[in-house]
Scaffold this active site. Structure first.
Site, PDB file in Angstrom:
ATOM      1  CB  CYS A   1     -35.658  43.226 -34.626  1.00 23.94           C
ATOM      2  SG  CYS A   1     -36.725  44.398 -33.807  1.00 23.94           S
TER       3      CYS A   1
ATOM      4  CG  HIS B   1     -34.035  42.048 -28.959  1.00 24.56           C
ATOM      5  ND1 HIS B   1     -33.320  42.026 -30.210  1.00 24.56           N
ATOM      6  CD2 HIS B   1     -35.219  42.824 -29.394  1.00 24.56           C
ATOM      7  CE1 HIS B   1     -33.906  42.243 -31.162  1.00 24.56           C
ATOM      8  NE2 HIS B   1     -35.159  42.936 -30.703  1.00 24.56           N
ATOM      9  CD  GLU B   2     -38.509  41.336 -27.831  1.00 24.77           C
ATOM     10  OE1 GLU B   2     -39.247  42.376 -28.109  1.00 24.77           O
ATOM     11  OE2 GLU B   2     -37.872  40.626 -28.616  1.00 24.77           O
TER      12      GLU B   2
ATOM     13  CG  HIS C   1     -38.033  46.703 -29.060  1.00 22.86           C
ATOM     14  ND1 HIS C   1     -37.945  47.220 -30.192  1.00 22.86           N
ATOM     15  CD2 HIS C   1     -37.664  45.456 -29.328  1.00 22.86           C
ATOM     16  CE1 HIS C   1     -37.541  46.344 -31.088  1.00 22.86           C
ATOM     17  NE2 HIS C   1     -37.384  45.029 -30.622  1.00 22.86           N
TER      18      HIS C   1
HETATM   19 NI    NI Z   1     -36.888  43.576 -31.711  1.00 17.51          NI
END
Ligand code: NI
Length: 160
Positions: A97, A140-141, A144
Site C-alpha cells: 500500500c 483493498h481500495e 480505505h
Molecule cells: Ni492501499
C-alpha cells in the site's frame, strides 16, 4: 499529490469517507481531483495499482483502480463505490500500500465481487461483477474508504 502515510496521517487514513452528491459528481473540481489521483498512483516513484481519495488527504468515497481484466489495463475511477457481494474462492496473495511504505503482507480476499457505483459525471447508478486480481484491488481500495488498511486484515506482514 502527497501520499498520506500511516505514521504521520493516521487520522485521515482511519476516517470514514463521505459520499459525493450529484453536484459534486458533475463538478470540474472532481475531474481535477481524479486527474491528480491518476497522476499520483502512476508516478514511477509510487508505481501503484490503485489509490483511494483518503490517501491523498481527501475523505470522499472515490477510488482509482488499474483494470487488469480489461484490454490495455487502463486505470479507471469510481465514485460512491460499494461492494455488494463477495463470492468466488478465497485466495491468499501479497499486497502492499502506498500509505504503508516498506511493508507487504499476505491477505486473504474473495476472487469475485459485485460492485455498484455512481457514474461520473451523470451520477447514474452502475453495477458490475469483477473477478481475479482486479477484484482484490477493488477490495483493498474500498477498505480505505472505511478507514481500513490491509495490515488490519493481513495473515502476515513482512518488510519488503
Ligand atoms: Ni492501499
Amino acid at each position: 499529490m502527497t501520499v498520506m502515510v500511516i505514521e504521520r496521517d493516521s487520522a485521515i487514513l482511519r476516517a470514514m469517507s463521505r459520499e459525493l452528491g450529484a453536484e459534486e459528481l458533475a463538478s470540474p473540481e472532481l475531474r481535477t481531483l481524479l486527474d491528480k489521483m491518476l497522476y499520483t498512483v502512476q508516478d514511477p516513484s509510487q508505481d501503484g495499482v490503485g489509490i483511494a481519495a483518503p490517501q491523498v488527504g481527501i475523505s470522499r468515497r472515490i477510488i482509482c483502480v488499474q483494470r487488469f481484466d480489461k484490454e490495455g489495463e487502463p486505470f479507471e475511477c469510481y465514485a460512491n463505490i460499494r461492494i455488494d457481494t463477495l463470492g468466488g474462492e478465497l485466495r491468499q496473495g501479497p499486497e502492499g500500500c502506498l500509505s504503508v511504505p516498506g511493508l507487504r503482507g499476505l491477505v486473504t480476499r474473495h476472487s469475485r465481487i459485485g460492485i455498484s457505483y455512481a457514474d461520473i459525471p451523470s451520477g447514474e447508478p452502475r453495477s458490475e461483477t469483477v473477478e481475479g486480481f482486479t477484484a482484490v484491488i477493488f477490495q483493498h481500495e474500498c477498505d480505505h474508504l472505511d478507514g481500513i488498511l490491509y495490515i488490519d486484515k493481513a495473515d502476515s506482514v513482512y518488510t519488503e
